[in-house]
Design a protein around this motif. Structure first.
Motif, PDB file in Angstrom:
ATOM      1  N   ARG A  79       0.836  -1.209   0.000  1.00  0.00           N
ATOM      2  CA  ARG A  79       0.000   0.000   0.000  1.00  0.00           C
ATOM      3  C   ARG A  79       0.868   1.255   0.000  1.00  0.00           C
ATOM      4  N   LEU A  80       1.924   1.257   0.799  1.00  0.00           N
ATOM      5  CA  LEU A  80       2.812   2.417   0.859  1.00  0.00           C
ATOM      6  C   LEU A  80       3.644   2.525  -0.411  1.00  0.00           C
ATOM      7  N   GLY A  81       4.137   1.387  -0.890  1.00  0.00           N
ATOM      8  CA  GLY A  81       4.901   1.389  -2.136  1.00  0.00           C
ATOM      9  C   GLY A  81       4.057   1.835  -3.315  1.00  0.00           C
ATOM     10  N   GLY A  82       2.795   1.412  -3.330  1.00  0.00           N
ATOM     11  CA  GLY A  82       1.891   1.817  -4.402  1.00  0.00           C
ATOM     12  C   GLY A  82       1.624   3.311  -4.390  1.00  0.00           C
ATOM     13  N   ALA A  83       1.401   3.866  -3.205  1.00  0.00           N
ATOM     14  CA  ALA A  83       1.170   5.313  -3.093  1.00  0.00           C
ATOM     15  C   ALA A  83       2.407   6.085  -3.548  1.00  0.00           C
ATOM     16  N   LEU A  84       3.575   5.618  -3.131  1.00  0.00           N
ATOM     17  CA  LEU A  84       4.814   6.267  -3.559  1.00  0.00           C
ATOM     18  C   LEU A  84       4.984   6.125  -5.068  1.00  0.00           C
ATOM     19  N   GLY A  85       4.606   4.978  -5.612  1.00  0.00           N
ATOM     20  CA  GLY A  85       4.683   4.770  -7.052  1.00  0.00           C
ATOM     21  C   GLY A  85       3.809   5.729  -7.833  1.00  0.00           C
ATOM     22  N   VAL A  86       2.622   6.029  -7.307  1.00  0.00           N
ATOM     23  CA  VAL A  86       1.731   6.993  -7.977  1.00  0.00           C
ATOM     24  C   VAL A  86       2.362   8.388  -7.960  1.00  0.00           C
ATOM     25  N   VAL A  87       2.942   8.766  -6.835  1.00  0.00           N
ATOM     26  CA  VAL A  87       3.589  10.088  -6.738  1.00  0.00           C
ATOM     27  C   VAL A  87       4.747  10.180  -7.729  1.00  0.00           C
ATOM     28  N   VAL A  88       5.556   9.124  -7.796  1.00  0.00           N
ATOM     29  CA  VAL A  88       6.700   9.126  -8.720  1.00  0.00           C
ATOM     30  C   VAL A  88       6.216   9.135 -10.168  1.00  0.00           C
ATOM     31  N   THR A  89       5.116   8.454 -10.462  1.00  0.00           N
ATOM     32  CA  THR A  89       4.546   8.463 -11.809  1.00  0.00           C
ATOM     33  C   THR A  89       4.081   9.866 -12.192  1.00  0.00           C
ATOM     34  N   ILE A  90       3.444  10.556 -11.253  1.00  0.00           N
ATOM     35  CA  ILE A  90       3.023  11.945 -11.513  1.00  0.00           C
ATOM     36  C   ILE A  90       4.251  12.808 -11.804  1.00  0.00           C
ATOM     37  N   LEU A  91       5.296  12.651 -10.998  1.00  0.00           N
ATOM     38  CA  LEU A  91       6.521  13.421 -11.220  1.00  0.00           C
ATOM     39  C   LEU A  91       7.125  13.090 -12.581  1.00  0.00           C
ATOM     40  N   ALA A  92       7.111  11.821 -12.962  1.00  0.00           N
ATOM     41  CA  ALA A  92       7.647  11.434 -14.269  1.00  0.00           C
ATOM     42  C   ALA A  92       6.845  12.074 -15.403  1.00  0.00           C
ATOM     43  N   LEU A  93       5.519  12.077 -15.285  1.00  0.00           N
ATOM     44  CA  LEU A  93       4.668  12.728 -16.295  1.00  0.00           C
ATOM     45  C   LEU A  93       4.997  14.215 -16.401  1.00  0.00           C
ATOM     46  N   GLN A  94       5.152  14.847 -15.254  1.00  0.00           N
ATOM     47  CA  GLN A  94       5.469  16.273 -15.266  1.00  0.00           C
ATOM     48  C   GLN A  94       6.849  16.526 -15.870  1.00  0.00           C
ATOM     49  N   THR A  95       7.816  15.702 -15.500  1.00  0.00           N
ATOM     50  CA  THR A  95       9.196  15.894 -15.944  1.00  0.00           C
ATOM     51  C   THR A  95       9.360  15.627 -17.439  1.00  0.00           C
ATOM     52  N   LEU A  96       8.777  14.540 -17.902  1.00  0.00           N
ATOM     53  CA  LEU A  96       9.016  14.100 -19.278  1.00  0.00           C
ATOM     54  C   LEU A  96       8.036  14.677 -20.299  1.00  0.00           C
ATOM     55  N   TRP A  97       6.855  15.120 -19.844  1.00  0.00           N
ATOM     56  CA  TRP A  97       5.849  15.590 -20.787  1.00  0.00           C
ATOM     57  C   TRP A  97       5.409  17.025 -20.510  1.00  0.00           C
TER      58      TRP A  97
END
Length: 164
Positions: A79-97
């Motif tokens: 659950r904690l890893g998944g939440a962190l994964g969503v945050v990192v995915t948002i950051l990746a979207l912002q960074t790369l796109w």
């Protein structure tokens, strides 16, 4: 809790809350307020914004790396890893796109070219809101989980000492 696990736990909690504080301070305080300063023009505000958001993004990437490394070392629950994964995915979207697309738009405006209207800025703001909420929630969840783990290990250690 071992010293290395305690350090990883502290680093994870600090990374999440410092990251949340920076997003709140820059995205929701500095960015809108800079345009209210006397003699700040749109081109000047855009120029400052490009520099500030590029720097924030670098710090966010560093904090994300610290958080992910710490979470992996701790083997946090899914659950904690998944939440962190969503945050990192948002950051990746912002960074790369989103940031590159918004930067192109800002450069066009700075060059005096009319930029066609689009919704990228609103998408970025929406993702910032979601990211901030998830950072705060994940930080609180990790903090609570770390305390439970530390207390449980301390209780187990005391019980083992009493039976010995």
């Amino acid at each position: 809790m071992s010293r290395s696990r305690a350090t990883s736990s502290l680093l994870l909690v600090l990374a999440l809350f410092v990251w949340a504080g920076m997003v709140a301070g820059i995205s929701f305080l500095e960015a809108p307020l800079k345009f209210t300063a006397p003699r700040i023009t749109i081109p000047l505000g855009l120029g400052i914004g490009r520099i500030v958001f590029a720097a924030l993004n670098k710090v966010e990437l560093t904090l994300a790396a610290v958080a992910v490394t710490s979470a992996l070392c701790l083997r946090v629950p899914a659950r904690l890893g998944g939440a962190l994964g969503v945050v990192v995915t948002i950051l990746a979207l912002q960074t790369l796109w989103l940031l590159p697309a918004l930067d192109v738009r800002a450069l066009a405006l700075l060059a005096g070219q009319p930029a066609p209207p689009n919704s990228l800025h609103m998408v970025y703001i929406g993702l910032e809101v979601l990211k901030l909420l998830l950072l705060l929630l994940t930080g609180a969840w990790v903090h609570g989980w770390s305390l439970r783990v530390a207390r449980g290990q301390e209780l187990n250690h005391r019980a083992a000492q009493q039976t010995a």
